[in-house]
Scaffold this active site. Structure first.
Site, PDB file in Angstrom:
ATOM      1  N   ASP A 176      -8.351 -11.693 -14.969  1.00 44.50           N
ATOM      2  CA  ASP A 176      -8.286 -11.509 -13.521  1.00 44.50           C
ATOM      3  C   ASP A 176      -8.402 -12.888 -12.888  1.00 44.50           C
ATOM      4  O   ASP A 176      -9.151 -13.735 -13.368  1.00 44.50           O
ATOM      5  CB  ASP A 176      -9.423 -10.609 -13.031  1.00 44.50           C
ATOM      6  CG  ASP A 176      -9.159 -10.052 -11.623  1.00 44.50           C
ATOM      7  OD1 ASP A 176      -8.833 -10.844 -10.721  1.00 44.50           O
ATOM      8  OD2 ASP A 176      -9.274  -8.830 -11.446  1.00 44.50           O
ATOM      9  N   PRO A 207      -3.100  -4.400  -8.433  1.00 42.82           N
ATOM     10  CA  PRO A 207      -2.478  -3.840  -7.227  1.00 42.82           C
ATOM     11  C   PRO A 207      -1.042  -4.309  -7.091  1.00 42.82           C
ATOM     12  O   PRO A 207      -0.693  -5.412  -7.523  1.00 42.82           O
ATOM     13  CB  PRO A 207      -3.344  -4.393  -6.086  1.00 42.82           C
ATOM     14  CG  PRO A 207      -3.935  -5.651  -6.642  1.00 42.82           C
ATOM     15  CD  PRO A 207      -4.162  -5.379  -8.106  1.00 42.82           C
ATOM     16  N   ASN A 213       4.759  -9.267  -6.766  1.00 44.13           N
ATOM     17  CA  ASN A 213       4.543  -9.011  -8.198  1.00 44.13           C
ATOM     18  C   ASN A 213       5.317  -7.798  -8.694  1.00 44.13           C
ATOM     19  O   ASN A 213       4.889  -7.088  -9.590  1.00 44.13           O
ATOM     20  CB  ASN A 213       3.057  -8.878  -8.516  1.00 44.13           C
ATOM     21  CG  ASN A 213       2.414  -7.636  -7.900  1.00 44.13           C
ATOM     22  OD1 ASN A 213       2.997  -6.988  -7.028  1.00 44.13           O
ATOM     23  ND2 ASN A 213       1.213  -7.314  -8.343  1.00 44.13           N
ATOM     24  N   ALA A 235      -2.108   1.984 -12.423  1.00 45.66           N
ATOM     25  CA  ALA A 235      -2.053   1.199 -11.177  1.00 45.66           C
ATOM     26  C   ALA A 235      -0.858   1.659 -10.352  1.00 45.66           C
ATOM     27  O   ALA A 235      -0.928   2.673  -9.655  1.00 45.66           O
ATOM     28  CB  ALA A 235      -1.972  -0.287 -11.502  1.00 45.66           C
ATOM     29  N   ARG A 236       0.250   0.943 -10.436  1.00 48.32           N
ATOM     30  CA  ARG A 236       1.490   1.306  -9.753  1.00 48.32           C
ATOM     31  C   ARG A 236       2.654   1.024 -10.685  1.00 48.32           C
ATOM     32  O   ARG A 236       2.685   0.003 -11.370  1.00 48.32           O
ATOM     33  CB  ARG A 236       1.668   0.514  -8.449  1.00 48.32           C
ATOM     34  CG  ARG A 236       0.737   0.933  -7.320  1.00 48.32           C
ATOM     35  CD  ARG A 236       1.099   2.300  -6.779  1.00 48.32           C
ATOM     36  NE  ARG A 236       0.255   2.700  -5.653  1.00 48.32           N
ATOM     37  CZ  ARG A 236      -0.886   3.365  -5.768  1.00 48.32           C
ATOM     38  NH1 ARG A 236      -1.348   3.675  -6.978  1.00 48.32           N
ATOM     39  NH2 ARG A 236      -1.581   3.714  -4.700  1.00 48.32           N
ATOM     40  N   ASP A 260       0.099   7.092 -15.406  1.00 47.37           N
ATOM     41  CA  ASP A 260      -0.188   8.070 -14.365  1.00 47.37           C
ATOM     42  C   ASP A 260       0.702   7.844 -13.151  1.00 47.37           C
ATOM     43  O   ASP A 260       0.573   8.541 -12.145  1.00 47.37           O
ATOM     44  CB  ASP A 260      -1.670   7.957 -13.957  1.00 47.37           C
ATOM     45  CG  ASP A 260      -2.134   9.105 -13.062  1.00 47.37           C
ATOM     46  OD1 ASP A 260      -1.760  10.257 -13.357  1.00 47.37           O
ATOM     47  OD2 ASP A 260      -2.873   8.852 -12.092  1.00 47.37           O
ATOM     48  N   GLU A 265       8.073   7.768  -6.813  1.00 49.08           N
ATOM     49  CA  GLU A 265       7.178   8.925  -6.927  1.00 49.08           C
ATOM     50  C   GLU A 265       7.443   9.997  -5.887  1.00 49.08           C
ATOM     51  O   GLU A 265       7.258  11.182  -6.150  1.00 49.08           O
ATOM     52  CB  GLU A 265       5.718   8.467  -6.835  1.00 49.08           C
ATOM     53  CG  GLU A 265       5.233   7.789  -8.091  1.00 49.08           C
ATOM     54  CD  GLU A 265       3.712   7.752  -8.171  1.00 49.08           C
ATOM     55  OE1 GLU A 265       3.043   8.215  -7.231  1.00 49.08           O
ATOM     56  OE2 GLU A 265       3.203   7.255  -9.183  1.00 49.08           O
ATOM     57  N   HIS A 298       0.157  11.429 -11.445  1.00 40.85           N
ATOM     58  CA  HIS A 298      -0.683  10.690 -10.492  1.00 40.85           C
ATOM     59  C   HIS A 298      -1.951  11.491 -10.167  1.00 40.85           C
ATOM     60  O   HIS A 298      -2.247  11.790  -9.000  1.00 40.85           O
ATOM     61  CB  HIS A 298       0.083  10.361  -9.216  1.00 40.85           C
ATOM     62  CG  HIS A 298      -0.417   9.104  -8.562  1.00 40.85           C
ATOM     63  ND1 HIS A 298       0.405   8.192  -7.965  1.00 40.85           N
ATOM     64  CD2 HIS A 298      -1.676   8.599  -8.417  1.00 40.85           C
ATOM     65  CE1 HIS A 298      -0.300   7.188  -7.482  1.00 40.85           C
ATOM     66  NE2 HIS A 298      -1.579   7.417  -7.749  1.00 40.85           N
TER      67      HIS A 298
END
Length: 333
Positions: A176, A207, A213, A235-236, A260, A265, A298
């Site tokens: 991180d 994120p 990103n 996350a995404r 997930d 989506e 999700h």
């Protein structure tokens, strides 16, 4: 005079939570459907809307809400990618979110997905469901205390997952940009390259920052991972290159993938495509790789504890703004 809120995306089992947590006695209209272009008229007559992910709060809908006199567009989620902040600002509409809720909810799901893949649980259960009780070589596994787990992103969600792996004796390493001092009790910070090359399982808690990103976890990252390692994403989807992940699963570079979250989506989550294709080809390509690829719809934050936080903080956000004209959770464009 009561404050009227149209709440969208309310599942049947969530109704009691909204009513029980309504300590400010708002007048609530609980709507099961997500806010869309087709049903935006249902907001007419309200003072505010409360949304969730995959609701449509683009310029078109925000302008319509503004014409109804709705100045409060709040979301009971951390992410607000579904809200056009520039359009809201142009309308002088106030946007607020829930910056955090029960981190264990997502952390636990990430851990469970990862452990399920490491022990080949779904593969084994699928085999026996089909009548195959052979103890095949591909079901051979390593015990958790001999596994190295890599965490990308050590915010509250990543830390919650890390604690679970650490409790079972796994070696937990992490990357991180901002290191958390307390987390060093149960994980070791290192470089991106070290996490990728050493981890038997990599879990993503990064994120999504649109335009900055997108698809950053791509083929280059995957190819730096140990051959046969597991990748988990709660996350995404937008932070990954899903086509690269599919190719890596097919080649064996990835031993498995569990997620997930999926692309587009809004077109998939909450809808039933049993026996047929979805409108998102990459999702169907991943489905075809089951059980090497596991997809959950999700549900990371779909727990009673997380829901309680989401609703309570949302109601507090409305109360703070109505009482003082401000809230610590207001989101600016």
């Amino acid at each position: 005079m009561t404050f009227k809120i149209a709440v969208y995306g309310v599942r049947s089992n969530e109704v009691a939570y909204f009513n029980d947590l309504n300590k400010y006695d708002y007048t609530l209209t609980l709507i099961s459907e997500n806010l869309t272009h087709e049903n935006v008229e249902t907001a007419k007559g309200h003072d505010a809307v409360l949304l969730r992910a995959n609701n449509v709060a683009d310029k078109q809908n925000l302008d319509i809400l503004n014409s109804y006199g709705i100045k409060y567009v709040f979301s009971r989620t951390v992410g607000i990618g579904h809200v056009d902040l520039s359009a809201a600002a142009a309308n002088n509409q106030i946007v607020a979110n829930v910056p955090g809720y029960s981190p264990r909810a997502v952390g636990e799901l990430a851990f469970i997905l990862g452990a399920t893949q490491l022990r080949h649980v779904v593969q084994a259960a699928d085999n026996t469901y089909k009548g195959d009780f052979v103890v095949a070589p591909e079901l051979f596994a390593t015990e958790i205390h001999d596994v190295t787990v890599g965490i990308f992103g050590t915010g509250s969600l990543g830390r919650a997952e890390a604690k679970l792996w650490h409790a079972l004796g796994a070696n937990v390493i992490a990357y991180d940009v901002y290191e958390n001092e307390e987390a060093k009790e149960y994980l070791t910070y290192t470089s991106e390259n070290e996490v990728l090359s050493q981890a038997d399982l990599v879990s993503l808690h990064v994120p999504h920052i649109p335009g900055k990103n997108d698809q950053y976890f791509n083929a280059d990252y995957i190819n730096q991972m140990k051959k046969g390692a597991i990748l988990v994403n709660t996350a995404r989807a937008e932070i990954t290159d899903e086509n690269a992940i599919i190719a890596a699963v097919k080649s064996g570079q990835l031993g498995g993938f569990a997620t997930d979250v999926v692309s587009d989506e809004r077109m998939v989550i909450g809808k039933d495509f049993s026996g047929k294709s979805t409108p998102v080809p990459v999702v169907d390509e991943m489905r075809a790789l089951y059980p090497k690829v596991l997809i959950t719809p999700h549900i990371g934050s779909y727990t009673g504890e997380a829901l309680t936080d989401m609703i309570s903080i949302s109601f507090d956000n409305f109360h703070d703004v109505l009482e003082s004209g401000n809230s610590k959770n207001i989101v600016k464009s």
